[in-house]
Scaffold this active site. Structure first.
Site, PDB file in Angstrom:
ATOM      1  N   ASP A   1      -7.769  -5.511   0.190  1.00 28.39           N
ATOM      2  CA  ASP A   1      -8.199  -6.434  -0.855  1.00 28.39           C
ATOM      3  C   ASP A   1      -7.785  -7.873  -0.601  1.00 28.39           C
ATOM      4  OD1 ASP A   1      -9.615  -4.670  -2.400  1.00 28.39           O
ATOM      5  OD2 ASP A   1      -7.870  -4.025  -3.541  1.00 28.39           O
TER       6      ASP A   1
ATOM      7  N   HIS B   1       0.858  -1.190   0.000  1.00 30.91           N
ATOM      8  CA  HIS B   1       0.000   0.000   0.000  1.00 30.91           C
ATOM      9  C   HIS B   1       0.889   1.233   0.000  1.00 30.91           C
ATOM     10  CE1 HIS B   1      -3.222   2.763   1.091  1.00 30.91           C
ATOM     11  NE2 HIS B   1      -4.036   1.810   0.683  1.00 30.91           N
TER      12      HIS B   1
END
Ligand code: CMC
Length: 378
Positions: A314, A261
């Site tokens: 996710d 991320h």
């Protein structure tokens, strides 16, 4: 002001002052309007979170009841929008169907160009309420089922499950989807929100803003990663294969989907909550995917976590959606059904102090070239 250095991916470059959400990537913290995501996931509902994100405060009981009742009135699609969905190729991706439907829905509302307070409120309700109905309707129509009329007595999550599967939604599954929608509703200045704010800054109407954000979300580096995670878990096939496959992928410089991320350098707080639901659902159904996912998480963490590459939202969301009976190619659309609220909150915020986005570039091409007539070009 002149900034001469290009910052790839605009990493660390603030593009707006925003009061909607906050991420602390070192401490695994996410807040919506100052409220911690874990607290919202435990105590709130998607509808209440929507009110919070759009209006900046938690609603009173009366405000929430009115908001829910008003919202449910905007669920139905015009029959011509349903006709449009029927005309789309059944092998098209649900995100493409969503992106086609949203501006078409907007065409029915001429006031979309004049965003006064009441029009803003109506546009938000229509978009939040209709997106799940588009996703469920497109899925039913492409698989040859009859389209269902949305039910105003169910919440957004329950109505979506009802419309998708054509049966009374189970309360436990409805609540889990409700929490998933809370977790995905907003996330600071990510690619789709930025895309939406750029379009908002041109004073384009909200259906265009949401449509552009949908395009950005669809990519595999953004919302599309949740589909890819499940495909990867399926390919790995068993917990015993996880370590070898992850090492092979890392050596081959392939990205582990659902990991990494730009902001979080530790586990994404949303992944922790989703992992719990993935376990609960997989244990109930006997699915092997949770055990494979945990083995992949451990193997990937061994090689990536010291570089701050950890599971993101996710990684476990696809697993949860699959267990809720949501088709794999609809996962990103479910993300979009939630994130539409964040995009709309940013649309409203952008218009409060708007200036069109017009960055610059560093020109690296040729200059002063002479024009050679076509018959003299070699
Ligand atoms: N697997 C393996 N290596 C990775 C991963 C990963 N998932 N993510 C980053 N890296 C490595 C990358 O190869 C690069 O290595 P090097 O410095 O040796 O070239 C380094 O870490 C920096 O990666 P980056 O791609 O430049 O980082 P970024 O901040 O630009 O990208 C990201 C962030 C989310 C796009 C990226 O981590 C990624 O592609 N992850 C996989 C896709 C994914 O799960 N996306 C969902 C993101 S969260 C929800 C959402 O926003 O929709």
């Amino acid at each position: 002001m002149s900034v001469t250095e290009i910052v790839p991916g605009l990493e660390g470059v603030p593009i707006a002052a925003s009061a909607i959400s906050r991420v602390d990537g070192q401490n695994s913290l996410l807040e919506y309007r100052g409220l911690n995501i874990e607290t919202l996931a435990e105590h709130s509902t998607f509808e209440e979170t929507n009110f919070l994100l759009l209006y900046g405060k938690l609603p009173t009981r009366r405000e929430l009841d009115d908001f829910i009742r008003d919202g449910a009135r905007h669920r139905r699609l015009k029959y011509r929008v349903i006709d449009l969905l029927k005309c789309l190729p059944e092998h098209g991706h649900p995100m493409e169907a969503l992106q086609a439907a949203v501006p078409a829905i907007g065409m029915f509302y001429p006031e979309r160009y004049h965003p006064g307070t009441e029009q803003k409120r109506l546009s938000c309700l229509r978009l939040i309420e209709k997106l799940p109905v588009v996703v469920a309707s497109f899925h039913r129509l492409r698989t040859g089922d009859d389209n269902l009329i949305p039910r105003p007595d169910l919440n957004i999550a329950g109505n979506f499950l009802y419309m998708l599967r054509g049966e009374e939604p189970d309360p436990v599954r409805t609540r889990i989807l409700d929490v998933c929608l809370i977790l995905h509703a907003e996330h600071t200045m990510n690619a789709s929100t930025f895309a939406g704010r750029v379009v908002a800054s041109t004073l384009a109407h909200p259906y265009c803003v949401v449509s552009s954000a949908l395009g950005a979300l669809s990519g595999p580096l953004h919302g599309g990663a949740n589909e890819q995670v499940l495909t990867m878990l399926e390919r790995i096939g068993s917990p015993a294969n996880a370590r070898a496959e992850i090492r092979r992928m890392v050596e081959a410089k392939e990205k582990i989907m659902g990991f990494g991320h730009r902001v979080y350098k530790t586990i994404d707080p949303r992944a922790k909550i989703l992992k719990k639901y993935a376990e609960q659902l997989c244990r109930r159904s006997g699915s092997r995917f949770y055990d494979i996912a945990v083995a992949v998480e451990e193997a990937a963490s061994e090689v990536l976590s010291d570089r701050g590459i950890c599971p993101n939202v996710d990684f476990y969301s696809g697993l949860v959606y699959a267990e809720l009976g949501i088709p794999r190619d609809c996962f990103t659309s479910v993300f979009a059904m939630a994130r539409v609220t964040g995009w709309l909150a940013h649309w409203i915020e952008q218009l409060e102090d708007n200036r069109i986005f017009r960055p610059t570039q560093k020109y690296v091409g040729r200059s002063g070239e002479s024009y050679v007539p076509i018959e003299r070009r070699g």
